[in-house]
Write an enzyme that holds these catalytic residues in place. Structure first.
Site, PDB file in Angstrom:
ATOM      1  N   ASP A 178       0.871  -1.345   0.033  1.00 30.14           N
ATOM      2  CA  ASP A 178      -0.171  -0.049   0.177  1.00 30.14           C
ATOM      3  C   ASP A 178       0.899   1.444   0.133  1.00 30.14           C
ATOM      4  O   ASP A 178       1.874   1.164  -0.498  1.00 30.14           O
ATOM      5  CB  ASP A 178      -0.907  -0.093   1.139  1.00 30.14           C
ATOM      6  CG  ASP A 178      -2.392   0.706   1.043  1.00 30.14           C
ATOM      7  OD1 ASP A 178      -2.291   1.908   0.398  1.00 30.14           O
ATOM      8  OD2 ASP A 178      -3.436   0.086   1.044  1.00 30.14           O
ATOM      9  N   HIS A 208       2.246   2.085  -3.117  1.00 26.69           N
ATOM     10  CA  HIS A 208       1.274   2.960  -3.790  1.00 26.69           C
ATOM     11  C   HIS A 208       1.755   4.360  -3.804  1.00 26.69           C
ATOM     12  O   HIS A 208       1.166   5.514  -4.046  1.00 26.69           O
ATOM     13  CB  HIS A 208      -0.163   3.019  -3.031  1.00 26.69           C
ATOM     14  CG  HIS A 208      -0.833   1.679  -3.143  1.00 26.69           C
ATOM     15  ND1 HIS A 208      -2.310   1.449  -2.942  1.00 26.69           N
ATOM     16  CD2 HIS A 208      -0.523   0.510  -4.058  1.00 26.69           C
ATOM     17  CE1 HIS A 208      -2.552   0.285  -3.093  1.00 26.69           C
ATOM     18  NE2 HIS A 208      -1.523  -0.463  -3.838  1.00 26.69           N
TER      19      HIS A 208
END
Length: 407
Positions: A229, A252
């Site tokens: 993430d 991310h």
């Protein structure tokens, strides 16, 4: 005669420092609280939670600076643990070996499922030692609704949570395979984090590397983050955050937000991200806010960044929607202003290298792009940009140039 006096003085000085070191060692040894001394087995199979809690309690009660030692070469299996202050003096948690989370999801109750190791209300805490914090998160990832949409969405523990701590240092650690967020800093002041190696597989859901919220005067430096993430997620209440010398990817990217979800009022102010290398991340420098929210994200600098095959190298999204159903159009929005993207270069994995997608009712403004050069990885096509409701200006060379350019 002079040489004799000098030799004698040198001997006295040597003797003085010998006794000084001996005294320091004696003081230090009397304030070291090892898990081994409190019954820990360190075999990675038996539950050593009580030993950690008892060692912490003894150290916290010490009137002199104290060390809680996680000995080298051992694996200490622990369940949910809360290590609370205030303590009588400063605490050094010296992680030489490994703390390993229990692999059994049943070891967490509804009351404890948000945290594995929680530090609460501690002043002058240092966590270091070169050892490993292992969240043992595989079973949690397999049971996540983001891995299998047929499963219900449930919470999972954060590996390390620092809540309401002051004068905090976290450095020289490996944090791996967290059940969910790896490190969360909440309601803290005067924080320094450095030389952290944070890792979870690219497919692991919600495993943000460093999460910061409601905290001010925070420094993050010299860290490597590879995760499933956000490498860093910067949320409501963050003020005076300085990030420097970071390697990120996979993951991310570095995200400010999301802000304004559930019609909340959120504020982020004075954030500088400097000297970052991004490898194969979904996003690079990112600001994301929900429609319907209120508040502001302002005085933000992303500078000296190298993008390598990043899908969205520069992105502002005021219409963020992480929902299984479409989000309704809203009039209110979190105001995004005074944002600088400076000295950013490298390659985009998509043609759209710059996205400035802002609110029609609360457009983002005072956005500056300075010395930006982004190309498509492999050079098969030209990089492009899109913008909506964005008031921006450029300094130096900017490529690709967003639409609606104004000096």
């Amino acid at each position: 005669m002079a040489s004799t006096v000098l030799n004698f003085s040198a001997s006295l000085l040597t003797l003085f420092f010998f006794f000084l070191r001996s005294a320091d060692a004696e003081i230090g040894s009397s304030n070291i609280f090892s898990m081994q001394s409190y019954g820990a087995r360190g075999d990675g199979r038996h539950d050593d939670t009580k030993a950690l809690v008892d060692a912490w309690a003894a150290a916290c009660s010490s009137a002199k600076p104290a060390v809680v030692l996680i000995p080298k070469g051992k694996k200490y299996l622990t369940k949910h643990t809360t290590l609370s202050g205030p303590c009588k003096s400063s605490i050094l948690l010296m992680v030489k070996g490994s703390l390993v989370a229990s692999p059994e999801r049943s070891d967490w109750s509804k009351e404890t499922v948000k945290h594995w190791i929680l530090f609460s209300g501690v002043t002058s805490l240092t966590v270091t030692g070169g050892g490993t914090i292992d969240g043992n998160g595989k079973i949690w990832w397999q049971n996540s609704c983001k891995t299998n949409s047929k499963l219900p969405c449930t919470q999972a523990p954060t590996a390390l949570t620092f809540y309401s701590c002051k004068n905090l240092k976290v450095e020289n650690l490996k944090v791996v395979n967290s059940q969910q967020i790896q490190i969360s800093v909440e309601d803290c002041t005067h924080v320094k984090m450095s030389r952290l190696s944070i890792f979870a597989p690219e497919t692991s859901p919600n495993t943000d590397g460093i999460h910061i919220t409601r905290s001010r005067d925070v420094q993050v430096a010299d860290c490597t983050i590879k995760t499933g993430d956000d490498c860093m997620s910067i949320e409501d209440g963050t003020e005076n955050l300085h990030v420097k010398n970071l390697v990120c990817g996979p993951g991310h990217g570095i995200s400010i937000g999301s802000l304004g979800d559930h019609s909340s009022e959120d504020h982020v102010n004075n954030v500088t991200v400097d000297n970052v290398r991004m490898y194969g991340t979904t996003n690079g420098a990112r600001i994301k806010t929900w429609q319907g929210g209120k508040g502001s994200a302002k005085n933000i600098v992303f500078q000296n960044m190298i993008m390598d095959n990043v899908w969205n190298p520069i992105i502002i999204d005021q219409n963020y929607c992480d929902s299984s159903t479409p989000c309704k159009q809203q009039k209110s929005a979190v105001e995004v202003s005074n944002v600088l993207f400076k000295n950013i270069r490298g390659t985009s994995a998509s043609e759209e290298a710059i996205m400035l997608h802002c609110s029609s009712s609360v457009p983002c403004h005072a956005i500056t792009l300075e010395n930006v050069k982004l190309t498509v990885k492999g050079g098969s096509s030209d990089a492009k940009s899109t913008c909506q409701n964005a008031e921006w200006k450029k300094s130096g060379s900017v490529s690709p140039q967003p639409c609606g350019f104004s000096n």
